[in-house]
Design an enzyme around this catalytic site. Structure first.
Site, short mmCIF file in Angstrom:
data_model
loop_
_atom_site.label_atom_id
_atom_site.label_comp_id
_atom_site.label_asym_id
_atom_site.label_seq_id
_atom_site.Cartn_x
_atom_site.Cartn_y
_atom_site.Cartn_z
CE LYS A 190 42.64 41.44 43.83
NZ LYS A 190 41.78 40.53 44.18
CG ASP A 223 38.76 40.15 45.97
OD1 ASP A 223 39.38 40.67 46.81
OD2 ASP A 223 39.17 39.00 45.31
CG ASP A 247 32.46 55.47 40.96
OD1 ASP A 247 31.26 55.71 41.60
OD2 ASP A 247 32.48 55.49 39.92
#
Ligand code: NAD
Length: 360
Positions: A190, A223, A247
């Site tokens: 990100k 995302d 994760d």
């Protein structure tokens, strides 16, 4: 002869460990098993859920197959799994997600591998509790040095991402891709928002990629990656991620291929590797010879490949795939109706896999 530590775990651990050991032995793999204990069952006799001799055995052998272990609640013991990963510095978590015919899933033909960094990021455990002296001191420092004020009622978790940690995991992903004849590595981040942590991750990823000109490289914002994985998972191959995104996306990908019952895994470091199913110790099914051994057996396939026993690995995976695809000698969770009386037990499913191996 290769020595391998077999940690039999607790809950359903001992049953699926036994089923997996028998299947691996049936391939003819030249392995000497060293049985080691860990888990809540041995806490009373040994006074600890993770005896030193178990850690020593993994250190000595460098490779372990580990059945699930219950995380003791309210005993003061921390997670044995986390403890083992830290003790042995297992910095990479490998989670292949592959479609097998006969496993119920909305998708088919998925074959991707998640490589998750295991030691840094928001999971490093550097946390400051709201209202504590250290936290207030940190908040005062931040308010002095940053343009964005932080309120005194804030709790803080730190997200460290280092050049060395990133380089190690991205290189691991490329080396794995090379060894397993994979075509592409996708680095997830990100960086558009967290410029100094994820931005660094992306910069180091790009630099490492230049050392592997034969493997395609691309990056994705996390995302967008989630949406792409749901819409076009077939576009992806090896995906490397920092700890937290890793994760989350490894469970997302396990969901794409039919859930935790068929999701193998490995935690790998420079001096050792532990192969284990993604699911836990399911204590309510312990001792019933009922649960699905597939995830641990597929972790055994990863282990054989890691040990360069490639033909044994292929043989075992082919046998598992054949038994699942026939859909006859499988455990209750793999039947269309979970109460199907034709479902077999853990050991019987292993017997069917062994029979397939012998028939090749
Ligand atoms: P779990 O994965 O043990 O079980 C959740 C449910 O999934 C079970 O009730 C069962 O319905 C199903 N399930 C799990 N494994 C299955 C299998 N092989 N075959 C068929 N069905 C299966 O998760 P949990 O109940 O949240 O955790 C139980 C314990 O395991 C906890 O103490 C947790 O900390 C621990 N745990 C250990 C590991 C590990 O050792 N690596 C991983 C995850 C959880």
């Amino acid at each position: 002869m290769t020595n391998v530590t077999l940690i039999t775990g607790d809950g359903i651990g001992p049953e699926i460990a036994e089923a997996t050991r028998r299947c691996i032995d049936a391939t003819g793999a030249d392995i000497k098993w060293e049985i080691a204990e860990a888990g809540v069952d041995i806490m009373e006799t040994k006074g600890t859920p993770l005896p030193q001799e178990t850690i020593d055995s993994v250190r000595k052998n460098g490779v372990a197959l580990k059945a699930p272990i219950t995380t003791p609640v309210g005993t003061g013991f921390r997670s044995i799994n986390v403890h083992l990963r830290q003790e042995l510095d297992l910095f990479a978590c490998l989670r292949p997600c592959k479609s097998y015919k006969g496993v119920r899933s909305k998708y088919s033909d998925i074959d991707l591998v998640i490589v998750r960094e295991n030691t840094e990021d928001l999971y490093a455990g550097i946390e400051y509790e709201k209202g504590k002296d250290d936290t207030i001191e940190l908040i005062n420092w931040i308010n002095k040095h940053s343009k964005r004020p932080v309120s005194n009622t804030t709790g803080i978790s730190i997200k460290p991402i280092s050049v060395e940690g990133t380089e190690k995991i991205v290189r691991f992903a490329f080396d794995y891709a090379q060894k397993m004849n994979r075509r592409k590595v996708t680095s997830v981040h990100k960086a558009n928002i967290m410029k100094f942590s994820d931005g660094l991750w992306l910069e180091v990823s790009r630099k490492v990629a230049t050392d592997y000109p034969d493997i395609e490289f691309e990056d994705r914002i996390v995302d967008n990656m989630c949406m792409q994985l749901i819409q076009k998972p077939e576009l992806y191959d090896v995906i490397v991620l920092p700890n937290l995104y890793g994760d989350i996306l490894s469970d997302l990908c396990a969901g794409l291929v039919g859930g935790l019952g068929v999701a193998p895994g490995a935690n790998i470091g420079e001096k050792g590797a532990i192969f284990e199913a993604t699911h836990g110790s399911a204590p309510k099914y312990a001792g019933q010879n009922k649960v699905n051994p597939t995830a641990l057996i597929l972790s055994g396939v990863l282990m054989l490949a890691h040990l360069d026993m490639q033909s044994e690995a292929r043989m075992l995976e082919k046998a598992v795939a054949a038994v699942i695809s026939e859909g006859k000698d499988v455990t209750y969770d793999m039947k269309a109706n979970r109460n199907d009386p034709t479902a077999v037990g853990t050991q019987e499913m292993a017997d069917a896999i062994i029979a397939k191996i012998k028939s090749f």
